[in-house]
Write an enzyme that holds these catalytic residues in place. Structure first.
Site, PDB file in Angstrom:
ATOM      1  N   CYS B  86      -2.901   3.966  -5.395  1.00 33.16           N
ATOM      2  CA  CYS B  86      -2.685   2.939  -4.365  1.00 33.16           C
ATOM      3  C   CYS B  86      -4.013   2.533  -3.721  1.00 33.16           C
ATOM      4  O   CYS B  86      -4.854   1.964  -4.364  1.00 33.16           O
ATOM      5  CB  CYS B  86      -1.658   3.447  -3.355  1.00 33.16           C
ATOM      6  SG  CYS B  86      -0.911   2.127  -2.392  1.00 33.16           S
ATOM      7  N   HIS B 195       2.977   5.900  -6.784  1.00 37.14           N
ATOM      8  CA  HIS B 195       2.581   7.181  -6.192  1.00 37.14           C
ATOM      9  C   HIS B 195       3.182   8.380  -6.927  1.00 37.14           C
ATOM     10  O   HIS B 195       4.268   8.834  -6.564  1.00 37.14           O
ATOM     11  CB  HIS B 195       3.068   7.224  -4.735  1.00 37.14           C
ATOM     12  CG  HIS B 195       2.322   6.311  -3.824  1.00 37.14           C
ATOM     13  ND1 HIS B 195       1.229   6.721  -3.091  1.00 37.14           N
ATOM     14  CD2 HIS B 195       2.501   5.000  -3.527  1.00 37.14           C
ATOM     15  CE1 HIS B 195       0.766   5.700  -2.380  1.00 37.14           C
ATOM     16  NE2 HIS B 195       1.522   4.650  -2.622  1.00 37.14           N
ATOM     17  N   GLU B 197       2.369  11.388  -6.618  1.00 39.08           N
ATOM     18  CA  GLU B 197       2.441  12.537  -5.695  1.00 39.08           C
ATOM     19  C   GLU B 197       3.698  12.494  -4.832  1.00 39.08           C
ATOM     20  O   GLU B 197       4.041  13.478  -4.190  1.00 39.08           O
ATOM     21  CB  GLU B 197       1.174  12.602  -4.825  1.00 39.08           C
ATOM     22  CG  GLU B 197       1.117  11.645  -3.639  1.00 39.08           C
ATOM     23  CD  GLU B 197       0.792  10.208  -4.012  1.00 39.08           C
ATOM     24  OE1 GLU B 197       0.673   9.910  -5.219  1.00 39.08           O
ATOM     25  OE2 GLU B 197       0.674   9.369  -3.087  1.00 39.08           O
TER      26      GLU B 197
END
EC number: 6.3.5.3
Lengths: 84, 228
Positions: B86, B195, B197
């Site tokens: 990002c 994302h 994560e």
């Protein structure tokens, strides 16, 4: 005092979604003569009268930080400002 | 394996990144501030999402001049894996470590939702645990993820198989060729808007992002075994 006026705009080949939205809004207001809108940024940089190599300096600032050459073009004007 | 999680003023996915590595992956992770001047002790570098320096001028434009970025360049030059997610991807683009640039989303809206991605290249150190063309679920959360590059750069990306992830079924932001993530020519720098994560545990809605981190660990272990 020297004032440098920097104009940064998206390159013509790059679609400007903000400009497109504003164009549509203007046309909805009845301004059908508007054919295109491009939105950019305007910056003012101030230097001392004796600033050396101003052209080189401003170009470097634009190329490295003020504009992203991948998607943006820039131009600038140098003006003398008389302090009263 | 020891991961550095870079923290810029405004980063807000740094904790998720740390959690993913430490708790889900079971590897070491440490926060490294953006004004730090060494990354020598780390095996991989993670540039998290969020914002940085208010994202004034352009996203990532000011962050790229942080002292830590000189160290990221050095780490990249010696082949360490660098992952930018990002805002981290935007910083890598501004720094010229990856080609292209980000524009505002076509819809001009900030989009925050899970999307489907397709793994276009599973032969990178970031994607080897996936199957080729596998469709995975990873969330996006960005206002400027509309990837752009000129035609010549796009041709190079394709020729070198540098497009790793593409948006599948729908393109949320208008990015060219549905691009969601790319690597550099050498293959050790990955930038992606989604994302991973945030998708490391079924409790979060998806654990599909975990394989990305596992790929990095696997590659590191293999190269480490060869070198000792």
């Amino acid at each position: 005092m020297l004032k440098v006026k920097v104009y940064v705009t998206l390159r013509e080949s790059v679609l400007d979604p903000q400009g497109t939205a504003v164009k549509k809004s203007l046309q909805m207001m009845g301004h059908h003569s508007v054919e295109d809108v491009r939105i950019g940024k305007y910056m003012e940089l101030t230097f001392a009268d004796d600033a050396a190599n101003l052209d080189t300096l401003v170009k470097e600032m634009c190329d490295k930080l003020l504009a992203n050459p991948v998607i943006e073009d820039y131009r600038y004007e140098i003006e003398e400002v008389v302090v009263q | 394996m020891k991961f550095a999680v870079i923290v810029f003023p405004g980063s807000n996915c740094d904790i998720d990144m740390y959690h993913a590595v430490k708790d889900e992956l079971g590897e070491e992770a440490e926060y490294v501030m953006s004004d730090a001047t060494s990354l020598e002790e780390y095996d991989a570098v993670l540039l998290p999402g969020g914002f940085s320096f208010g994202d004034y001028l352009r996203t990532g434009a000011i962050a790229r001049f942080s002292p830590i970025m000189n160290e990221v360049v050095k780490a990249a030059e010696i082949g360490k894996p660098i992952l930018g997610v990002c805002n981290g991807f935007q910083v890598l683009l501004e720094a010229g470590l990856l080609p292209g640039a980000m524009r505002r989303n076509e819809s001009l809206k900030f989009i925050c939702r899970p999307v489907e991605l397709q793994v276009k290249n599973n032969e990178t150190m970031f994607s080897s645990a996936y199957k080729k063309d596998e469709v995975i679920h990873i969330p996006i959360a960005h206002g400027e993820g509309n990837y752009y590059c000129d035609e010549q750069t796009l041709a190079t990306l394709k020729a070198n198989n540098q497009i790793v992830f593409t948006y599948y079924s729908t393109n949320p932001n208008g990015s060219i060729e549905n691009i969601a993530g790319i690597v550099n020519a050498r293959g050790n720098i990955l930038g992606m808007m989604p994302h991973p994560e945030r998708a490391v545990d079924p409790l979060l809605g998806s654990a599909d992002g975990l394989k990305l981190f596992k790929s990095m660990v696997k590659q590191w272990r293999e190269s480490y075994a060869v070198n000792t």
